[in-house]
Design a protein around this motif. Structure first.
Motif, PDB file in Angstrom:
ATOM      1  N   LEU A 382       0.816  -1.210   0.000  1.00 58.17           N
ATOM      2  CA  LEU A 382       0.000   0.000   0.000  1.00 58.17           C
ATOM      3  C   LEU A 382       0.852   1.262   0.000  1.00 58.17           C
ATOM      4  O   LEU A 382       0.362   2.340  -0.355  1.00 58.17           O
ATOM      5  N   LEU A 383       2.110   1.113   0.406  1.00 60.88           N
ATOM      6  CA  LEU A 383       3.065   2.217   0.380  1.00 60.88           C
ATOM      7  C   LEU A 383       4.135   1.920  -0.662  1.00 60.88           C
ATOM      8  O   LEU A 383       4.348   0.765  -1.035  1.00 60.88           O
ATOM      9  N   ASP A 384       4.821   2.963  -1.110  1.00 58.65           N
ATOM     10  CA  ASP A 384       5.870   2.762  -2.106  1.00 58.65           C
ATOM     11  C   ASP A 384       7.207   2.488  -1.423  1.00 58.65           C
ATOM     12  O   ASP A 384       7.268   2.282  -0.198  1.00 58.65           O
ATOM     13  N   HIS A 385       8.281   2.456  -2.178  1.00 56.86           N
ATOM     14  CA  HIS A 385       9.584   2.093  -1.610  1.00 56.86           C
ATOM     15  C   HIS A 385      10.088   3.128  -0.615  1.00 56.86           C
ATOM     16  O   HIS A 385      10.978   2.844   0.184  1.00 56.86           O
ATOM     17  N   GLN A 386       9.522   4.343  -0.652  1.00 58.91           N
ATOM     18  CA  GLN A 386       9.859   5.370   0.341  1.00 58.91           C
ATOM     19  C   GLN A 386       8.831   5.419   1.470  1.00 58.91           C
ATOM     20  O   GLN A 386       8.847   6.342   2.280  1.00 58.91           O
ATOM     21  N   GLN A 387       7.963   4.418   1.511  1.00 61.44           N
ATOM     22  CA  GLN A 387       6.908   4.290   2.517  1.00 61.44           C
ATOM     23  C   GLN A 387       5.936   5.477   2.479  1.00 61.44           C
ATOM     24  O   GLN A 387       5.431   5.928   3.507  1.00 61.44           O
ATOM     25  N   GLN A 388       5.666   5.923   1.262  1.00 56.90           N
ATOM     26  CA  GLN A 388       4.670   6.967   1.039  1.00 56.90           C
ATOM     27  C   GLN A 388       3.427   6.354   0.397  1.00 56.90           C
ATOM     28  O   GLN A 388       3.517   5.376  -0.336  1.00 56.90           O
ATOM     29  N   PRO A 389       2.242   6.918   0.663  1.00 58.57           N
ATOM     30  CA  PRO A 389       0.996   6.286   0.220  1.00 58.57           C
ATOM     31  C   PRO A 389       0.873   6.143  -1.292  1.00 58.57           C
ATOM     32  O   PRO A 389       1.195   7.056  -2.049  1.00 58.57           O
ATOM     33  N   ARG A 390       0.401   4.983  -1.699  1.00 62.02           N
ATOM     34  CA  ARG A 390      -0.063   4.753  -3.054  1.00 62.02           C
ATOM     35  C   ARG A 390      -1.581   4.943  -3.081  1.00 62.02           C
ATOM     36  O   ARG A 390      -2.225   5.156  -2.047  1.00 62.02           O
ATOM     37  N   ALA A 391      -2.157   4.831  -4.273  1.00 59.00           N
ATOM     38  CA  ALA A 391      -3.590   5.089  -4.429  1.00 59.00           C
ATOM     39  C   ALA A 391      -4.433   4.157  -3.558  1.00 59.00           C
ATOM     40  O   ALA A 391      -5.440   4.572  -2.963  1.00 59.00           O
ATOM     41  N   ALA A 392      -4.048   2.881  -3.458  1.00 54.03           N
ATOM     42  CA  ALA A 392      -4.834   1.928  -2.683  1.00 54.03           C
ATOM     43  C   ALA A 392      -4.831   2.287  -1.201  1.00 54.03           C
ATOM     44  O   ALA A 392      -5.825   2.066  -0.496  1.00 54.03           O
ATOM     45  N   TYR A 393      -3.731   2.826  -0.706  1.00 55.13           N
ATOM     46  CA  TYR A 393      -3.712   3.258   0.697  1.00 55.13           C
ATOM     47  C   TYR A 393      -4.714   4.380   0.912  1.00 55.13           C
ATOM     48  O   TYR A 393      -5.466   4.392   1.904  1.00 55.13           O
ATOM     49  N   ASN A 394      -4.741   5.349   0.020  1.00 57.13           N
ATOM     50  CA  ASN A 394      -5.670   6.467   0.176  1.00 57.13           C
ATOM     51  C   ASN A 394      -7.120   5.987   0.123  1.00 57.13           C
ATOM     52  O   ASN A 394      -7.981   6.496   0.847  1.00 57.13           O
ATOM     53  N   THR A 395      -7.381   4.983  -0.718  1.00 59.29           N
ATOM     54  CA  THR A 395      -8.722   4.406  -0.768  1.00 59.29           C
ATOM     55  C   THR A 395      -9.067   3.724   0.545  1.00 59.29           C
ATOM     56  O   THR A 395     -10.166   3.886   1.089  1.00 59.29           O
ATOM     57  N   LEU A 396      -8.138   2.927   1.066  1.00 60.64           N
ATOM     58  CA  LEU A 396      -8.364   2.253   2.343  1.00 60.64           C
ATOM     59  C   LEU A 396      -8.607   3.264   3.450  1.00 60.64           C
ATOM     60  O   LEU A 396      -9.515   3.097   4.280  1.00 60.64           O
ATOM     61  N   LYS A 397      -7.825   4.319   3.473  1.00 58.76           N
ATOM     62  CA  LYS A 397      -7.974   5.340   4.515  1.00 58.76           C
ATOM     63  C   LYS A 397      -9.362   5.978   4.448  1.00 58.76           C
ATOM     64  O   LYS A 397     -10.021   6.186   5.480  1.00 58.76           O
ATOM     65  N   PHE A 398      -9.810   6.306   3.246  1.00 53.60           N
ATOM     66  CA  PHE A 398     -11.139   6.887   3.097  1.00 53.60           C
ATOM     67  C   PHE A 398     -12.218   5.894   3.511  1.00 53.60           C
ATOM     68  O   PHE A 398     -13.131   6.215   4.280  1.00 53.60           O
ATOM     69  N   MET A 399     -12.121   4.674   3.010  1.00 51.81           N
ATOM     70  CA  MET A 399     -13.157   3.675   3.247  1.00 51.81           C
ATOM     71  C   MET A 399     -13.252   3.285   4.722  1.00 51.81           C
ATOM     72  O   MET A 399     -14.345   3.224   5.299  1.00 51.81           O
ATOM     73  N   ALA A 400     -12.104   3.011   5.332  1.00 50.63           N
ATOM     74  CA  ALA A 400     -12.112   2.631   6.743  1.00 50.63           C
ATOM     75  C   ALA A 400     -12.542   3.798   7.619  1.00 50.63           C
ATOM     76  O   ALA A 400     -13.198   3.605   8.653  1.00 50.63           O
ATOM     77  N   GLY A 401     -12.178   5.018   7.231  1.00 52.73           N
ATOM     78  CA  GLY A 401     -12.621   6.177   7.990  1.00 52.73           C
ATOM     79  C   GLY A 401     -14.129   6.313   8.017  1.00 52.73           C
ATOM     80  O   GLY A 401     -14.717   6.716   9.026  1.00 52.73           O
TER      81      GLY A 401
END
Length: 479
Positions: A382-401
């Motif tokens: 869900l994060l990239d090689h620099q441990q920054q959010p990818r699109a799926a992380y942002n979706t999870l954050k919105f959905m779980a919120g």
């Protein structure tokens, strides 16, 4: 009642909430276990049984939500904040190796878990729910000398049980607060040498692929864990389930999928609390549902729901009822990093909505994305090689919120073309829709529609009728 007829009355919704809560709480409030005697080098658990019930309900945590991620050992410091910010519940953590704590029989090198202890404290302090994998057979206890991932010798099973007793007692307490203990990871995998992160208890010479012996392990260990902490939950190591033995693909050996049936026949069917399995679809560049078109499990409804259906069928055959959790899965890209860029990452975000929604709709305890830390196996992170959010992380954050404490109400629609599901949170209702074959459908918005969101969490224009396509939408409805 059909999929399109949902009873929205307060009484009906209360009944659904009560049933869902009971399903989630049952493993936490009722335990059937044997109390082992004092620890010696030769003792084994007693055969008498007792029932453990909590005396003070306020000591028990609320049931975790459907949302979960895996964080690899050594990556918690860089990523736990992202898990907390996303409002997930489950964090699978792989893991603790028996071999590093007890390299010689009877020895305890707890100091070797100093970094693990720091990571477990971090997870607990951020109100995350760790599911800790325990694996790794020490050299002295191995049935196969060159395989740390493989089976334990019969004469060493009690030693592992005693180790688990001490481990659970040590880390169930604050500041660690671990309640979920997963015994091995993919134990139904074939034999392997070395120390891979998966299990390899598979025995091709056994019609149940080694499952009966793994059932013996569970039977030995379960009472020791319950004596250490009656609230501890024993998770049967997430099953690989390579294919369906009832419908094997041409040229593919599906004997390993008999492993779980072997566990039951080996008297292990009542020696675990939660049944875990893994499920990965892969991205093929097409705009269709990658889950439903998985070639091996398509006939049962896809790689995640198909495996759940298979396992429930085995349990029903033997009169066993255990909750299921999909504790390792994501949308993978097999083509390498250069091919797994923007289009793939958009597809991952799309799949995240489908995965968590279907998990809730099909009575799974949770769905755990592998992994939160990036870039992940086959770019699944869900994060990239620099441990920054990818699109799926942002979706999870919105959905779980929006849905982390919502109640699943029921299906709005379920056809080969359109799927729709309803959730309720307080006075707000959410409808989630998508199409499975790239088609575009139109539906009339329900009264009280306040907003429409895409997978990125951004509001879309509210127009009636609403367009439903391959990319899921969230319709927010107020009182």
């Amino acid at each position: 009642m059909t999929d399109n007829q949902i009873d929205w009355s307060p009484l009906a919704m209360t009944h659904r909430l009560t049933l869902q809560t009971l399903v989630l709480l049952l493993p936490l409030i009722t335990f059937l276990a044997a109390a082992p005697p004092a620890r010696t080098a030769t003792t084994t658990p007693a055969t008498s049984q007792r029932i453990y019930m909590p005396l003070m309900m306020n000591r028990w945590p609320s049931p975790p939500s459907i949302f979960g991620v895996e964080i690899s050992r050594g990556r918690v410091g860089a990523t736990a904040g992202h898990a907390s910010a996303a409002r997930v519940s489950w964090v699978r953590y792989n893991g603790i190796r028996w071999s590093e704590v007890e390299p010689s029989r009877g020895e305890r090198r707890w100091q070797n878990l100093a970094s693990v202890e720091a990571e477990l404290r971090s997870l607990s302090s951020q109100h995350l729910v760790p599911m800790v994998v325990v694996r790794g057979t020490p050299q002295w206890a191995r049935q196969r000398a060159d395989s740390e991932c493989g089976p334990i010798r019969p004469e060493a099973l009690d030693a592992f049980a005693q180790f688990m007793h001490e481990l659970v007692k040590r880390y169930s307490a604050p500041p660690y607060n671990v309640l979920y203990w997963e015994l091995w990871n993919e134990p139904d995998a074939p034999p392997a040498t070395g120390s891979p992160p998966y299990g390899c208890w598979g025995d091709p010479a056994d019609p149940y692929y080694g499952g009966r012996y793994f059932g013996e392990l569970l039977k030995r260990v379960y009472p020791w864990i319950k004596q250490a902490n009656p609230g501890a939950q024993v998770v049967l190591g997430g099953l690989l389930l390579d294919c369906d033995p009832q419908r094997p693909p041409r040229g593919k050996d599906c004997r390993s999928a008999h492993f779980f049936e072997g566990v039951i026949l080996g008297s292990g069917g009542h020696a675990f609390d939660i049944l875990a399995f893994h499920g990965y679809p892969y991205w093929d560049g097409k705009r269709h549902d990658w889950e439903l078109t998985h070639p091996v499990w398509q006939h049962r409804g896809g790689v995640v729901l198909g495996k759940a259906d298979f396992l429930r069928g085995v349990m029903q055959q033997y009169g066993i009822r255990k909750p299921l959790i999909m504790n390792e899965g994501s949308l993978l890209c097999w083509e390498g990093p250069s091919a797994c860029q923007a289009e793939f990452q958009t597809a991952q975000a799309n799949y995240a909505v489908r995965l968590y929604t279907r998990a809730a709709a099909n009575d799974l305890l949770g769905a755990i994305w592998f992994t939160l830390n990036g870039p992940g196996w086959n770019q699944g992170g869900l994060l990239d090689h620099q441990q920054q959010p990818r699109a799926a992380y942002n979706t999870l954050k919105f959905m779980a919120g929006r849905l982390h404490d919502a109640t699943y109400i029921g299906r709005l629609e379920h056809s080969a073309t359109v799927e729709g599901y309803a959730f309720r949170k307080g006075g707000t209702t959410y409808h989630i829709y998508w199409t499975n074959n790239g088609a575009v459908a139109q539906r009339t918005l329900p009264p009280g529609t306040r907003a429409i969101y895409g997978t990125d969490g951004m509001a879309r224009p509210v127009s009636n009728p609403v367009q439903i396509g391959h990319d899921p939408i969230f319709i927010e409805i107020g009182p």
